[in-house]
Design a protein around this motif. Structure first.
Motif, PDB file in Angstrom:
ATOM      1  N   VAL A  38      88.173  16.922  39.794  1.00  0.00           N
ATOM      2  CA  VAL A  38      88.378  15.536  40.208  1.00  0.00           C
ATOM      3  C   VAL A  38      88.163  14.641  38.984  1.00  0.00           C
ATOM      4  O   VAL A  38      87.059  14.578  38.439  1.00  0.00           O
ATOM      5  N   ASP A  39      89.229  13.971  38.564  1.00  0.00           N
ATOM      6  CA  ASP A  39      89.209  13.172  37.334  1.00  0.00           C
ATOM      7  C   ASP A  39      89.478  11.709  37.673  1.00  0.00           C
ATOM      8  O   ASP A  39      90.637  11.299  37.819  1.00  0.00           O
ATOM      9  N   PRO A  40      88.432  10.887  37.826  1.00  0.00           N
ATOM     10  CA  PRO A  40      88.653   9.476  38.136  1.00  0.00           C
ATOM     11  C   PRO A  40      89.402   8.754  37.013  1.00  0.00           C
ATOM     12  O   PRO A  40      89.163   9.008  35.827  1.00  0.00           O
ATOM     13  N   VAL A  41      90.295   7.871  37.409  1.00  0.00           N
ATOM     14  CA  VAL A  41      90.983   6.979  36.458  1.00  0.00           C
ATOM     15  C   VAL A  41      90.497   5.576  36.800  1.00  0.00           C
ATOM     16  O   VAL A  41      91.147   4.830  37.530  1.00  0.00           O
ATOM     17  N   THR A  65      84.730  20.946  41.691  1.00  0.00           N
ATOM     18  CA  THR A  65      84.247  21.174  43.038  1.00  0.00           C
ATOM     19  C   THR A  65      85.094  22.266  43.683  1.00  0.00           C
ATOM     20  O   THR A  65      85.977  22.851  43.042  1.00  0.00           O
ATOM     21  N   LEU A  66      84.844  22.560  44.946  1.00  0.00           N
ATOM     22  CA  LEU A  66      85.643  23.500  45.735  1.00  0.00           C
ATOM     23  C   LEU A  66      86.392  22.703  46.791  1.00  0.00           C
ATOM     24  O   LEU A  66      85.777  21.936  47.537  1.00  0.00           O
ATOM     25  N   GLU A  67      87.706  22.873  46.820  1.00  0.00           N
ATOM     26  CA  GLU A  67      88.528  22.104  47.762  1.00  0.00           C
ATOM     27  C   GLU A  67      89.287  23.029  48.700  1.00  0.00           C
ATOM     28  O   GLU A  67      89.747  24.104  48.303  1.00  0.00           O
ATOM     29  N   GLY A  68      89.414  22.597  49.933  1.00  0.00           N
ATOM     30  CA  GLY A  68      90.219  23.314  50.919  1.00  0.00           C
ATOM     31  C   GLY A  68      91.236  22.389  51.555  1.00  0.00           C
ATOM     32  O   GLY A  68      91.036  21.170  51.633  1.00  0.00           O
ATOM     33  N   GLU A  69      92.329  22.969  51.984  1.00  0.00           N
ATOM     34  CA  GLU A  69      93.370  22.222  52.687  1.00  0.00           C
ATOM     35  C   GLU A  69      93.872  23.089  53.829  1.00  0.00           C
ATOM     36  O   GLU A  69      94.123  24.286  53.653  1.00  0.00           O
ATOM     37  N   ILE A  70      93.990  22.501  55.004  1.00  0.00           N
ATOM     38  CA  ILE A  70      94.565  23.220  56.144  1.00  0.00           C
ATOM     39  C   ILE A  70      95.748  22.414  56.662  1.00  0.00           C
ATOM     40  O   ILE A  70      95.688  21.176  56.726  1.00  0.00           O
ATOM     41  N   GLY A  71      96.846  23.119  56.957  1.00  0.00           N
ATOM     42  CA  GLY A  71      98.049  22.436  57.379  1.00  0.00           C
ATOM     43  C   GLY A  71      98.779  23.161  58.494  1.00  0.00           C
ATOM     44  O   GLY A  71      98.499  24.338  58.781  1.00  0.00           O
ATOM     45  N   TYR A  72      99.726  22.449  59.102  1.00  0.00           N
ATOM     46  CA  TYR A  72     100.500  22.989  60.216  1.00  0.00           C
ATOM     47  C   TYR A  72     101.948  22.544  60.071  1.00  0.00           C
ATOM     48  O   TYR A  72     102.231  21.352  59.890  1.00  0.00           O
ATOM     49  N   LYS A 179      97.022  16.042  43.169  1.00  0.00           N
ATOM     50  CA  LYS A 179      97.051  14.876  44.045  1.00  0.00           C
ATOM     51  C   LYS A 179      96.614  13.653  43.243  1.00  0.00           C
ATOM     52  O   LYS A 179      95.727  13.739  42.400  1.00  0.00           O
ATOM     53  N   LYS A 180      97.238  12.536  43.547  1.00  0.00           N
ATOM     54  CA  LYS A 180      96.853  11.263  42.961  1.00  0.00           C
ATOM     55  C   LYS A 180      96.482  10.317  44.094  1.00  0.00           C
ATOM     56  O   LYS A 180      97.313  10.005  44.954  1.00  0.00           O
ATOM     57  N   ALA A 181      95.231   9.895  44.103  1.00  0.00           N
ATOM     58  CA  ALA A 181      94.764   8.964  45.124  1.00  0.00           C
ATOM     59  C   ALA A 181      94.648   7.569  44.523  1.00  0.00           C
ATOM     60  O   ALA A 181      94.247   7.408  43.362  1.00  0.00           O
ATOM     61  N   VAL A 206      93.374  14.802  41.202  1.00  0.00           N
ATOM     62  CA  VAL A 206      92.706  16.028  41.639  1.00  0.00           C
ATOM     63  C   VAL A 206      93.617  17.209  41.331  1.00  0.00           C
ATOM     64  O   VAL A 206      94.720  17.322  41.884  1.00  0.00           O
ATOM     65  N   PHE A 207      93.163  18.075  40.428  1.00  0.00           N
ATOM     66  CA  PHE A 207      93.899  19.280  40.061  1.00  0.00           C
ATOM     67  C   PHE A 207      93.280  20.460  40.796  1.00  0.00           C
ATOM     68  O   PHE A 207      92.070  20.679  40.703  1.00  0.00           O
ATOM     69  N   ASN A 208      94.100  21.222  41.524  1.00  0.00           N
ATOM     70  CA  ASN A 208      93.592  22.256  42.419  1.00  0.00           C
ATOM     71  C   ASN A 208      94.464  23.507  42.302  1.00  0.00           C
ATOM     72  O   ASN A 208      95.682  23.423  42.132  1.00  0.00           O
ATOM     73  N   ALA A 209      93.845  24.676  42.381  1.00  0.00           N
ATOM     74  CA  ALA A 209      94.574  25.947  42.374  1.00  0.00           C
ATOM     75  C   ALA A 209      93.731  26.969  43.126  1.00  0.00           C
ATOM     76  O   ALA A 209      92.509  26.821  43.242  1.00  0.00           O
ATOM     77  N   GLY A 210      94.383  28.011  43.654  1.00  0.00           N
ATOM     78  CA  GLY A 210      93.631  29.035  44.363  1.00  0.00           C
ATOM     79  C   GLY A 210      94.509  29.881  45.248  1.00  0.00           C
ATOM     80  O   GLY A 210      95.676  30.147  44.932  1.00  0.00           O
ATOM     81  N   LEU A 211      93.965  30.275  46.405  1.00  0.00           N
ATOM     82  CA  LEU A 211      94.620  31.188  47.334  1.00  0.00           C
ATOM     83  C   LEU A 211      95.340  30.441  48.448  1.00  0.00           C
ATOM     84  O   LEU A 211      94.843  29.418  48.944  1.00  0.00           O
ATOM     85  N   THR A 212      96.477  30.966  48.849  1.00  0.00           N
ATOM     86  CA  THR A 212      97.216  30.504  50.016  1.00  0.00           C
ATOM     87  C   THR A 212      97.169  31.592  51.086  1.00  0.00           C
ATOM     88  O   THR A 212      97.345  32.773  50.793  1.00  0.00           O
ATOM     89  N   TYR A 213      96.930  31.184  52.334  1.00  0.00           N
ATOM     90  CA  TYR A 213      96.987  32.125  53.466  1.00  0.00           C
ATOM     91  C   TYR A 213      97.712  31.462  54.605  1.00  0.00           C
ATOM     92  O   TYR A 213      97.412  30.318  54.991  1.00  0.00           O
TER      93      TYR A 213
END
Length: 215
Positions: A38-41, A65-72, A179-181, A206-213
């Motif tokens: 997470v990189d504040p501007v 940090t550790l980030e999660g995302e759940i979608g449908y 993501k850019k907030a 917010v730069f994020n990478a990891g596993l997709t399920y």
């Protein structure tokens, strides 16, 4: 005997079709999980005792940090998703004309988002997507340093997203995401006996990478 074979074949076909339908239905959900930076501007405008402080600013360092995302998936291409992470502690330093104050305080919290996504190639191995929606700056705690009685408000803004899944099979894969907030906060504190108020744009990347399920 022939009628038995026909009935058995029909039953097998029905089971296969039901299994395929269930598999299709099951794959509507997806999860992303992995480390995020997470990189504040940041930028700020500040008043002290009600008067503007010319050139005052703040500096907020980035945090992992550790980030999660759940979608449908509501259609094969369109999905709704919710993203959030473990709230890191950010150091907030005085900057600009107030840089001599050093550490102003700390803030524990971070961004979360509710997004609508468009997935360009949902059945392929490479699945790029874009998203947009609401961002939330959630502040759980603040700690004093040069400033006393520091408080910061949670806030709502907007967010943009771009990323891609790299699928190994129908269920598992990896992803990269940014993501850019666009969101800020109002911070209040005291500098000695003088009340201080700052309007702070945080606007994190917010730069994020990891596993997709998918399930």
């Amino acid at each position: 005997m022939a009628s038995f074979k026909i009935a058995a074949a029909a039953a097998l076909a029905a089971v296969s079709m039901a299994g395929a339908a269930n598999a299709q239905e099951a794959s509507r959900w997806f999860v992303h999980l992995g480390p995020a930076y997470v990189d504040p501007v940041e930028s700020a405008s500040m008043t002290a005792g009600g008067a503007p402080v010319a050139g005052a600013n703040v500096s907020i360092d980035g945090r992992w940090t550790l980030e999660g995302e759940i979608g449908y998936f509501v259609t094969p291409n369109v999905a709704f998703a919710v993203a959030a992470g473990l709230p890191p502690k950010f150091n907030v330093d005085a900057d600009g004309t107030l840089a001599a104050l050093g550490r102003a305080g700390t803030m524990t919290g971070g961004p979360a988002g509710v997004l609508v996504q468009y997935h360009f190639n949902p059945e392929g191995r490479f699945q790029p997507y874009v998203g947009a929606g609401a961002s939330f700056l959630i502040v759980f705690d603040t700690e004093d340093a040069a400033l006393n009685d520091l408080e910061a408000d949670s806030a709502i803004g907007t967010a943009l997203q771009a990323g891609a899944n790299f699928m190994v099979n129908d269920r598992w894969g990896g992803f990269v995401d940014v993501k850019k907030a666009y969101v800020g906060t109002i911070a209040k504190a005291n500098l000695g006996p003088t009340p201080v108020r700052a309007k702070v744009k945080v606007d994190p990347l917010v730069f994020n990478a990891g596993l997709t399920y998918r399930f």
